[in-house]
Scaffold this motif. Sequence first.
Motif, PDB file in Angstrom:
ATOM      1  N   LYS A   1       0.891  -1.133  -0.037  1.00  0.00           N
ATOM      2  CA  LYS A   1      -0.135   0.139  -0.045  1.00  0.00           C
ATOM      3  C   LYS A   1       0.777   1.244  -0.175  1.00  0.00           C
ATOM      4  CE  LYS A   1      -4.255  -1.802   2.375  1.00  0.00           C
ATOM      5  NZ  LYS A   1      -4.980  -1.784   3.671  1.00  0.00           N
ATOM      6  N   LEU A   2       0.763   2.431  -0.862  1.00  0.00           N
ATOM      7  CA  LEU A   2       1.159   3.664  -0.746  1.00  0.00           C
ATOM      8  C   LEU A   2       0.413   4.619   0.290  1.00  0.00           C
ATOM      9  CD1 LEU A   2       1.957   4.175  -4.551  1.00  0.00           C
ATOM     10  CD2 LEU A   2       3.457   3.275  -2.898  1.00  0.00           C
ATOM     11  N   ALA A   3       1.137   5.155   0.984  1.00  0.00           N
ATOM     12  CA  ALA A   3       0.715   6.220   2.017  1.00  0.00           C
ATOM     13  C   ALA A   3      -0.094   7.167   1.429  1.00  0.00           C
ATOM     14  CB  ALA A   3       1.907   6.724   2.762  1.00  0.00           C
TER      15      ALA A   3
ATOM     16  N   LEU B   1       6.645  -4.070  22.387  1.00  0.00           N
ATOM     17  CA  LEU B   1       6.670  -2.525  22.971  1.00  0.00           C
ATOM     18  C   LEU B   1       5.177  -2.294  23.309  1.00  0.00           C
ATOM     19  CD1 LEU B   1       8.614  -1.232  19.666  1.00  0.00           C
ATOM     20  CD2 LEU B   1       9.329  -2.016  22.158  1.00  0.00           C
ATOM     21  N   LYS B   2       4.277  -3.005  23.097  1.00  0.00           N
ATOM     22  CA  LYS B   2       2.774  -3.059  23.778  1.00  0.00           C
ATOM     23  C   LYS B   2       2.165  -1.709  22.900  1.00  0.00           C
ATOM     24  CE  LYS B   2       3.204  -6.317  26.539  1.00  0.00           C
ATOM     25  NZ  LYS B   2       2.675  -7.494  26.236  1.00  0.00           N
ATOM     26  N   LEU B   3       2.403  -1.456  21.703  1.00  0.00           N
ATOM     27  CA  LEU B   3       1.799  -0.407  21.023  1.00  0.00           C
ATOM     28  C   LEU B   3       0.551  -1.128  20.177  1.00  0.00           C
ATOM     29  CD1 LEU B   3       5.121   1.243  19.448  1.00  0.00           C
ATOM     30  CD2 LEU B   3       3.253   2.414  21.122  1.00  0.00           C
ATOM     31  N   ASP B   4      -0.477  -0.680  20.820  1.00  0.00           N
ATOM     32  CA  ASP B   4      -1.870  -1.710  20.518  1.00  0.00           C
ATOM     33  C   ASP B   4      -2.013  -1.496  18.593  1.00  0.00           C
ATOM     34  OD1 ASP B   4      -2.069  -2.421  22.850  1.00  0.00           O
ATOM     35  OD2 ASP B   4      -3.506  -0.934  23.395  1.00  0.00           O
ATOM     36  N   GLY B   5      -2.161  -2.196  18.266  1.00  0.00           N
ATOM     37  CA  GLY B   5      -2.540  -2.304  16.757  1.00  0.00           C
ATOM     38  C   GLY B   5      -4.083  -2.863  16.413  1.00  0.00           C
ATOM     39  N   PRO B   6      -4.261  -3.476  15.265  1.00  0.00           N
ATOM     40  CA  PRO B   6      -3.283  -4.025  14.364  1.00  0.00           C
ATOM     41  C   PRO B   6      -2.620  -2.735  13.561  1.00  0.00           C
ATOM     42  CG  PRO B   6      -5.291  -4.521  13.414  1.00  0.00           C
ATOM     43  CD  PRO B   6      -5.422  -4.004  14.930  1.00  0.00           C
ATOM     44  N   TRP B   7      -1.437  -2.767  12.773  1.00  0.00           N
ATOM     45  CA  TRP B   7      -0.774  -1.621  12.336  1.00  0.00           C
ATOM     46  C   TRP B   7      -0.820  -2.019  10.785  1.00  0.00           C
ATOM     47  CZ3 TRP B   7       0.185   2.604  14.711  1.00  0.00           C
ATOM     48  CH2 TRP B   7       0.341   2.820  16.114  1.00  0.00           C
ATOM     49  N   ASP B   8      -1.443  -1.130   9.772  1.00  0.00           N
ATOM     50  CA  ASP B   8      -1.325  -1.172   8.518  1.00  0.00           C
ATOM     51  C   ASP B   8      -0.368  -0.513   7.818  1.00  0.00           C
ATOM     52  OD1 ASP B   8      -2.188  -1.460   5.744  1.00  0.00           O
ATOM     53  OD2 ASP B   8      -3.883   0.102   5.901  1.00  0.00           O
ATOM     54  N   ALA B   9       0.791  -1.330   7.371  1.00  0.00           N
ATOM     55  CA  ALA B   9       2.036  -0.700   6.948  1.00  0.00           C
ATOM     56  C   ALA B   9       1.741  -0.369   5.421  1.00  0.00           C
ATOM     57  CB  ALA B   9       2.856  -1.960   6.775  1.00  0.00           C
ATOM     58  N   GLN B  10       2.316   0.877   5.383  1.00  0.00           N
ATOM     59  CA  GLN B  10       2.375   1.405   4.063  1.00  0.00           C
ATOM     60  C   GLN B  10       3.464   2.433   3.498  1.00  0.00           C
ATOM     61  OE1 GLN B  10      -0.843   4.238   4.492  1.00  0.00           O
ATOM     62  NE2 GLN B  10      -2.334   2.615   4.908  1.00  0.00           N
TER      63      GLN B  10
ATOM     64  N   GLN C   1      11.409  -3.602   5.943  1.00  0.00           N
ATOM     65  CA  GLN C   1      10.823  -2.190   6.652  1.00  0.00           C
ATOM     66  C   GLN C   1       9.564  -2.366   6.932  1.00  0.00           C
ATOM     67  OE1 GLN C   1      14.313  -1.126   7.775  1.00  0.00           O
ATOM     68  NE2 GLN C   1      12.781   0.798   8.013  1.00  0.00           N
ATOM     69  N   LEU C   2       8.799  -2.712   5.898  1.00  0.00           N
ATOM     70  CA  LEU C   2       7.283  -2.744   6.094  1.00  0.00           C
ATOM     71  C   LEU C   2       6.654  -3.811   7.064  1.00  0.00           C
ATOM     72  CD1 LEU C   2       6.013  -1.921   2.568  1.00  0.00           C
ATOM     73  CD2 LEU C   2       6.063  -0.527   4.570  1.00  0.00           C
ATOM     74  N   ALA C   3       7.617  -4.925   7.029  1.00  0.00           N
ATOM     75  CA  ALA C   3       7.403  -5.854   8.007  1.00  0.00           C
ATOM     76  C   ALA C   3       7.685  -5.764   9.548  1.00  0.00           C
ATOM     77  CB  ALA C   3       8.057  -7.294   7.474  1.00  0.00           C
TER      78      ALA C   3
ATOM     79  N   ARG D   1      -5.076   2.490  12.573  1.00  0.00           N
ATOM     80  CA  ARG D   1      -3.457   2.529  12.962  1.00  0.00           C
ATOM     81  C   ARG D   1      -2.716   2.138  11.910  1.00  0.00           C
ATOM     82  NH1 ARG D   1      -1.866   2.429  19.067  1.00  0.00           N
ATOM     83  NH2 ARG D   1      -2.840   4.469  19.459  1.00  0.00           N
ATOM     84  N   VAL D   2      -1.681   3.186  11.547  1.00  0.00           N
ATOM     85  CA  VAL D   2      -0.960   2.997  10.284  1.00  0.00           C
ATOM     86  C   VAL D   2       0.302   3.136  10.628  1.00  0.00           C
ATOM     87  CG1 VAL D   2      -0.742   4.160   7.911  1.00  0.00           C
ATOM     88  CG2 VAL D   2      -3.078   4.024   9.029  1.00  0.00           C
ATOM     89  N   HIS D   3       1.309   2.342   9.780  1.00  0.00           N
ATOM     90  CA  HIS D   3       2.657   2.461   9.866  1.00  0.00           C
ATOM     91  C   HIS D   3       3.132   2.763   8.677  1.00  0.00           C
ATOM     92  CE1 HIS D   3       6.647  -0.289   9.540  1.00  0.00           C
ATOM     93  NE2 HIS D   3       6.756   1.078   9.594  1.00  0.00           N
ATOM     94  N   TRP D   4       3.895   3.993   8.528  1.00  0.00           N
ATOM     95  CA  TRP D   4       4.563   4.491   7.305  1.00  0.00           C
ATOM     96  C   TRP D   4       6.056   4.359   7.240  1.00  0.00           C
ATOM     97  CZ3 TRP D   4       2.279  10.121   6.810  1.00  0.00           C
ATOM     98  CH2 TRP D   4       0.893  10.369   6.083  1.00  0.00           C
ATOM     99  N   GLU D   5       6.568   3.921   6.354  1.00  0.00           N
ATOM    100  CA  GLU D   5       8.108   3.841   5.970  1.00  0.00           C
ATOM    101  C   GLU D   5       8.207   4.742   4.905  1.00  0.00           C
ATOM    102  OE1 GLU D   5      10.691   2.510   7.432  1.00  0.00           O
ATOM    103  OE2 GLU D   5       9.292   1.847   9.138  1.00  0.00           O
ATOM    104  N   LEU D   6       9.183   6.042   5.191  1.00  0.00           N
ATOM    105  CA  LEU D   6       9.504   7.137   4.541  1.00  0.00           C
ATOM    106  C   LEU D   6      10.802   6.749   3.649  1.00  0.00           C
ATOM    107  CD1 LEU D   6       8.988  10.075   3.454  1.00  0.00           C
ATOM    108  CD2 LEU D   6      10.494  10.727   5.337  1.00  0.00           C
ATOM    109  N   ALA D   7      10.672   6.876   2.369  1.00  0.00           N
ATOM    110  CA  ALA D   7      11.796   6.823   1.483  1.00  0.00           C
ATOM    111  C   ALA D   7      11.915   8.019   0.398  1.00  0.00           C
ATOM    112  CB  ALA D   7      11.962   5.521   0.744  1.00  0.00           C
TER     113      ALA D   7
END
Length: 303
Positions: A22-24, A168-177, A156-158, A110-116
């Motif tokens: 997925k693209l952010a 780390l107990k950061l409640d998700g689920p997280w959608d990697a983008q 990175q996205l995984a 809840r979203v996880h972004w990897e910036l490049a």
Amino acid sequence: MRDLAWLLFAPDLLRVDQAGAKLAQPFASSAEREATLAWLHTLDAAPDPLHVRSRNPRSTRLGIYAESLLEFFLAHGPAARLVAANVPLRQQRRTIGECDFLLETADGARVHWELAVKFYLHIGDGASATARLSDYVGPNLQDRFDLKYGRLLTHQLALTTRAEFAALKLDGPWDAQLFIKGRLFYHDDSVIPAPEIGERHVRGWWLTASEWRAGHQAIDDARAWVVQPRLAWLASRRLQAGEAESLMAEAAAIHASLQAAVAPTMVASYVRDGAGGWTEESRGFIVPDDWPERARAFAASAL
């Protein structure tokens, strides 16, 4: 301000249907997009908080600069809310990765972004078949688009699916983008980009130093060339009258240094505008004469 706006609104380097992930999307709705434009206009009138956050005289790393801009938007802008940034994952005291951005959208997702943010030169030619991602190489031949792409997808996205992240107990689920921006530079405008490349991606050009000397180096009162320092690689620019005077004073020295390029150098062509300043017309790289041969060997090593 221009760089922040560029990060948010410039086209992605990858195609939505070919990205492999997925693209952010910085804005979840047209209302958020309009609210962001209004927020940028307000910030532009009093930008000191952004300047304080993004200026780090000890760092010239473009990635860190871009991260600081995007973090400011997520922390203070009218769209998604920043949960955490640069979250390290460790395994037996060894850092195995770092999540760039964790955020929460207005509807609670809840979203996880990897910036490049990447700048690659295409090293094929227009007569060949469609380009491959491995044909796009970094100017210093230490990076290649296929390598970066693979790393982003497989590592990175995984990160938010790993046990070390769960600890780390950061409640998700997280959608990697994937949040991927940049510019691709071509020697031949007829090149068919790789299938993964976005149709509207930002483009530039590249020339060898000999090609530059042969016909692209002219300067006059209406046009000048500027070397772009690394932290000025993002948005196109406009120079005010005072900056333009300094530019013209240095034009001859800049011109001479570019004719003998010993390393790939990003430059921009500026033309006078009707408001007393200079507006960027195009952007490209001037590379040493032996660079194309070395770049082809680097690209071929992917086979």
